[in-house]
Design an enzyme around this catalytic site. Structure first.
Site, PDB file in Angstrom:
ATOM      1  N   GLU A  14      -2.464  48.184  54.794  1.00 30.45           N
ATOM      2  CA  GLU A  14      -3.269  47.704  55.922  1.00 30.45           C
ATOM      3  C   GLU A  14      -4.721  48.171  55.920  1.00 30.45           C
ATOM      4  O   GLU A  14      -5.587  47.495  56.489  1.00 30.45           O
ATOM      5  CB  GLU A  14      -2.621  48.103  57.246  1.00 30.45           C
ATOM      6  CG  GLU A  14      -2.803  49.570  57.602  1.00 30.45           C
ATOM      7  CD  GLU A  14      -2.193  49.929  58.950  1.00 30.45           C
ATOM      8  OE1 GLU A  14      -1.047  49.547  59.191  1.00 30.45           O
ATOM      9  OE2 GLU A  14      -2.867  50.584  59.746  1.00 30.45           O
ATOM     10  N   HIS A  25      -1.812  46.474  63.467  1.00 27.65           N
ATOM     11  CA  HIS A  25      -2.073  47.756  64.137  1.00 27.65           C
ATOM     12  C   HIS A  25      -2.633  47.553  65.553  1.00 27.65           C
ATOM     13  O   HIS A  25      -3.690  48.080  65.893  1.00 27.65           O
ATOM     14  CB  HIS A  25      -3.037  48.600  63.290  1.00 27.65           C
ATOM     15  CG  HIS A  25      -2.820  50.071  63.471  1.00 27.65           C
ATOM     16  ND1 HIS A  25      -2.710  50.950  62.430  1.00 27.65           N
ATOM     17  CD2 HIS A  25      -2.678  50.814  64.590  1.00 27.65           C
ATOM     18  CE1 HIS A  25      -2.524  52.178  62.904  1.00 27.65           C
ATOM     19  NE2 HIS A  25      -2.501  52.104  64.217  1.00 27.65           N
TER      20      HIS A  25
END
Ligand code: NAD
Length: 332
Positions: free
Chosen positions: A263, A295
């Site tokens: 990520e 996130h």
């Protein structure tokens, strides 16, 4: 006090500007660019910088901040794995953070991911928009009377345990410490027992050396067939290649991820014009029973407001020479 704010998104500026009126001694300038060794030089003349999870607050940045005369690093997040605390201490630069802002924000997102993966809401949304009102591929399972396994029962895990109890689930947990707040309804078991008995497994322990790749080929093999796995903690808890292998072997009924190993270069950025080459993320996205968000567990109005208030209170405490418990020091 003058603060230079890095990696500013529109919502950051809006949230902070709602509260800065209550802090007349604080003046903030906002930069879109993130904190790096190069951009740290822009902080000359500022007392403090404000940084986030993706900022580089490593050794070279600390050198540049010291050179620029900065005395305080305000992390507007809980984590500080991206901060060189040794250098900060050597230069007398104080580092402060926001340890817990809204555990419910993350726990509610974990349940949203569990429900989405279970009831295939992501598929249903697209189907109905295309005038496809059929139910093929949308069969889910009741959470009621199923078993939820919570790995890590700190602030967020405890909030998730309460949500699962609200759904009428049996709640079991694994943690290195037991949370007395949950004694009435959570049964602590070994990790192996949790893996073998849970219909829903939700990860809420921190990423550390001993939790890195906690979910791997061996632990996946110990899970029930048809399990739902949710990770809102840190991507490194799950070995992605092994997860993909498990998904391909039809081990999982559903997978919900707010965090994943690759990520860092994507998170909070719009990459919609780009092609994700050689990406395991792209592989994960290709499965119909996998739901990924970027996130965003922390991303609620209440959590952002709490982050702003604590960050500004941290600046005030520093200015007054007071300790308020949010200092990050090497021994933590
Ligand atoms: P916390 O410190 O309150 O709780 C963590 C719990 O994990 C503690 O009870 C601890 O004993 C337990 N633990 C430690 N080592 C363990 C192990 N080896 N096995 C099982 N349990 C273990 O933390 P929190 O506030 O509940 O946050 C949990 C995690 O959530 C954080 O580490 C962070 O990575 C993540 N987080 C994600 C978001 C998001 O936006 N997705 C936001 C905030 C936090």
């Amino acid at each position: 006090m003058r603060i230079l704010f890095f990696d500013t998104k529109t919502y950051d500026k809006e949230s902070f500007e709602k509260q800065t009126g209550n802090y007349p001694a604080i003046e903030i300038d906002y930069l879109k660019t993130d904190l790096t060794p190069k951009t740290a030089t822009l902080a000359k003349g500022y007392d403090a910088v404000c940084a986030f999870v993706s900022s580089d607050v490593g050794s070279d940045t600390m050198d540049a901040l010291h050179e620029a005369g900065v005395k305080l690093v305000l992390m507007r997040c809980a984590g500080f794995n991206n901060v060189d605390l040794e250098k900060a201490a050597a230069y007398g630069i104080k580092v402060m953070r926001v340890p817990g802002y809204s555990p419910e924000a993350v726990a509610e997102h974990a349940m949203a991911l569990a429900l989405t993966a279970n009831r295939r809401i992501h598929k249903a949304y697209v189907k109905v928009r295309e005038n496809d009102f059929s139910l093929g591929g949308l069969m889910g399972m009741n959470f009621y009377q199923k078993t939820a396994g919570i790995v890590g029962t700190g602030k967020i895990g405890a909030a998730m345990a309460k949500i699962c109890r609200g759904f009428g689930m049996k709640v079991i947990a694994y943690d290195v410490y037991q949370n007395p707040e949950l004694a009435d309804f959570v049964e602590y078991v070994t990790l192996d027992e949790l893996l073998a008995s849970s219909d829903l497994i939700s990860l809420h322990c921190p990423l550390m050396d001993n939790t890195y790749h906690l979910i791997n080929r061996e632990t996946i093999a110990k899970m029930k067939d048809g399990v739902i796995l949710v990770n809102t903690s840190r991507g490194g808890l799950v070995k992605t290649d092994d997860l993909i292998e498990g998904i391909r072997a039809r081990k999982f009924f559903g997978v919900g991820l707010d965090v994943y190993e690759e990520e860092t270069k994507n998170v909070f950025e719009d990459r919609s014009d780009e092609i994700l080459e050689h990406s395991t993320t792209a592989r994960l996205l290709s499965f119909p029973n996998v739901m990924i968000t970027s996130h965003q567990g922390f991303f609620t109005e209440e959590a952002l407001a709490a982050i702003c208030k604590t960050t500004l209170d941290n600046a005030v405490a520093f200015e007054k020479g007071e300790r308020n418990g949010n200092e990050v020091e090497e021994r933590q």
